[in-house]
Design a protein around this motif. Structure first.
Motif, PDB file in Angstrom:
ATOM      1  N   ARG A   1       1.491  27.864  94.993  1.00  0.00           N
ATOM      2  CA  ARG A   1       0.093  27.642  95.351  1.00  0.00           C
ATOM      3  C   ARG A   1      -0.119  26.215  95.864  1.00  0.00           C
ATOM      4  O   ARG A   1      -0.840  25.988  96.828  1.00  0.00           O
ATOM      5  CB  ARG A   1      -0.795  27.914  94.136  1.00  0.00           C
TER       6      ARG A   1
ATOM      7  N   GLY B   1      -7.992  29.459  98.112  1.00  0.00           N
ATOM      8  CA  GLY B   1      -9.010  30.472  97.873  1.00  0.00           C
ATOM      9  C   GLY B   1      -9.768  30.839  99.145  1.00  0.00           C
ATOM     10  O   GLY B   1     -10.116  32.003  99.345  1.00  0.00           O
ATOM     11  N   GLN B   2     -10.022  29.859  99.999  1.00  0.00           N
ATOM     12  CA  GLN B   2     -10.735  30.146 101.237  1.00  0.00           C
ATOM     13  C   GLN B   2      -9.913  31.038 102.152  1.00  0.00           C
ATOM     14  O   GLN B   2     -10.465  31.861 102.878  1.00  0.00           O
ATOM     15  CB  GLN B   2     -11.115  28.849 101.949  1.00  0.00           C
ATOM     16  N   GLU B   3      -8.595  30.887 102.103  1.00  0.00           N
ATOM     17  CA  GLU B   3      -7.758  31.728 102.968  1.00  0.00           C
ATOM     18  C   GLU B   3      -7.865  33.191 102.581  1.00  0.00           C
ATOM     19  O   GLU B   3      -7.733  34.075 103.430  1.00  0.00           O
ATOM     20  CB  GLU B   3      -6.296  31.247 102.937  1.00  0.00           C
ATOM     21  N   GLN B   4      -8.159  33.458 101.304  1.00  0.00           N
ATOM     22  CA  GLN B   4      -8.294  34.841 100.870  1.00  0.00           C
ATOM     23  C   GLN B   4      -9.507  35.505 101.513  1.00  0.00           C
ATOM     24  O   GLN B   4      -9.449  36.674 101.896  1.00  0.00           O
ATOM     25  CB  GLN B   4      -8.375  34.909  99.349  1.00  0.00           C
TER      26      GLN B   4
ATOM     27  N   GLN C   1      -8.512  36.257 105.041  1.00  0.00           N
ATOM     28  CA  GLN C   1      -7.576  37.379 105.110  1.00  0.00           C
ATOM     29  C   GLN C   1      -8.282  38.718 104.892  1.00  0.00           C
ATOM     30  O   GLN C   1      -7.990  39.696 105.575  1.00  0.00           O
ATOM     31  CB  GLN C   1      -6.447  37.199 104.090  1.00  0.00           C
ATOM     32  N   VAL C   2      -9.209  38.769 103.946  1.00  0.00           N
ATOM     33  CA  VAL C   2      -9.949  40.015 103.694  1.00  0.00           C
ATOM     34  C   VAL C   2     -10.755  40.398 104.928  1.00  0.00           C
ATOM     35  O   VAL C   2     -10.733  41.550 105.371  1.00  0.00           O
ATOM     36  CB  VAL C   2     -10.870  39.876 102.460  1.00  0.00           C
TER      37      VAL C   2
ATOM     38  N   LEU D   1     -12.482  40.268  96.222  1.00  0.00           N
ATOM     39  CA  LEU D   1     -11.929  38.989  95.771  1.00  0.00           C
ATOM     40  C   LEU D   1     -11.933  38.868  94.244  1.00  0.00           C
ATOM     41  O   LEU D   1     -11.355  37.930  93.700  1.00  0.00           O
ATOM     42  CB  LEU D   1     -12.720  37.829  96.376  1.00  0.00           C
TER      43      LEU D   1
ATOM     44  N   HIS E   1      -1.468  33.854 108.029  1.00  0.00           N
ATOM     45  CA  HIS E   1      -0.375  34.823 107.860  1.00  0.00           C
ATOM     46  C   HIS E   1       0.970  34.125 108.102  1.00  0.00           C
ATOM     47  O   HIS E   1       1.923  34.306 107.333  1.00  0.00           O
ATOM     48  CB  HIS E   1      -0.554  36.000 108.819  1.00  0.00           C
TER      49      HIS E   1
ATOM     50  N   TRP F   1       1.888  31.881 105.097  1.00  0.00           N
ATOM     51  CA  TRP F   1       2.455  32.645 103.987  1.00  0.00           C
ATOM     52  C   TRP F   1       3.925  32.932 104.250  1.00  0.00           C
ATOM     53  O   TRP F   1       4.759  32.831 103.353  1.00  0.00           O
ATOM     54  CB  TRP F   1       1.685  33.949 103.769  1.00  0.00           C
TER      55      TRP F   1
ATOM     56  N   ASP G   1      -4.427  45.251  91.977  1.00  0.00           N
ATOM     57  CA  ASP G   1      -3.978  45.095  93.364  1.00  0.00           C
ATOM     58  C   ASP G   1      -2.475  45.163  93.533  1.00  0.00           C
ATOM     59  O   ASP G   1      -1.905  44.525  94.407  1.00  0.00           O
ATOM     60  CB  ASP G   1      -4.483  43.786  93.980  1.00  0.00           C
TER      61      ASP G   1
END
Length: 167
Positions: free
Chosen positions: A21, A36-39, A42-43, A59, A111, A114, A156
Motif C-alpha cells: 500500500r 483510497g481515491q484510486e478505488q 477504478q469502480v 467501496l 491499472h 497496479w 469481494d
C-alpha cells in the motif's frame, strides 16, 4: 528490537500488505492522488455512471465518506456529479457520479500502476511461485471470510478464483 509476532504468517502478511500500500501510494502521489481515491476511480471506470449510494456500498464505506472522496476527486477534475429527479413531480433527487476524461485517463494509469507494483513485488519470483502465492492468498482470504461468518462473496473474493486458469 523485534516485534513479538514477527514469526507469524499474519504479521508477515500485514507487513507485506502495508508495504504494498505504501509503495502504491508513492506512485499515486505522482498523479496527485491519495490511497483510497484510486478505488473510486477504478469502480467508476468499471461501472460507468452510478448512484452515490451504490458507490458507497461497493467501496464498503458510509455515504458521507464516499461523498467526501467524490468531492475531492471532483475538485481535482477526475469525477463529476450528475443530479437526476427520482420521481415525476417530486423533489427527491439522486446523485450519480462518473469519470471525466481526465478520470478515464487516470484509470488507465492506475491499472498500469497496479501492474508495476505487482511486477516489483514478485520481481525475483519464479512464475510458478507467483501463481502459487496467488492461490494461497485466495485460500487464506476464503478461510478468514468463513471464520468471520461470511462467504467469499461478502468479502469481494471471486467465487471461482481458485479454479481460475491463471492459477
Amino acid at each position: 528490537m523485534t516485534h513479538p509476532s514477527e514469526d507469524t504468517l499474519g504479521w508477515l502478511l500485514a507487513q507485506a500488505a502495508r508495504l504494498h500500500r505504501f509503495y502504491l501510494n508513492e506512485k499515486l502521489n505522482e498523479m496527485g492522488l491519495f490511497a483510497g481515491q484510486e478505488q473510486v476511480i477504478q469502480v467508476l471506470d468499471s461501472l460507468g455512471s452510478i448512484p452515490m449510494g451504490e458507490l458507497a456500498n461497493i467501496l464498503r464505506v458510509r455515504a458521507p465518506t464516499a461523498s467526501k472522496a467524490v468531492t475531492r476527486l471532483t475538485a481535482l477534475g477526475f469525477v463529476e456529479r450528475q443530479s437526476e429527479r427520482l420521481a415525476e413531480g417530486g423533489d427527491r433527487r439522486s446523485v450519480r457520479v462518473r469519470l471525466t476524461r481526465k478520470g478515464k485517463t487516470a484509470a488507465a494509469r492506475i491499472h498500469a500502476l497496479w501492474d508495476e507494483v505487482e511486477a516489483d513485488m514478485v520481481a525475483d519470483f519464479d512464475p510458478k511461485d507467483g501463481k502459487r502465492l496467488r492461490k494461497l492468498l485466495l485460500r487464506a482470504a476464503t478461510n478468514l471470510a468463513t471464520a468471520l461468518g461470511g462467504t467469499e462473496q461478502n468479502f469481494d473474493i471471486p467465487l471461482d478464483a481458485l479454479d481460475d486458469h491463471r492459477i
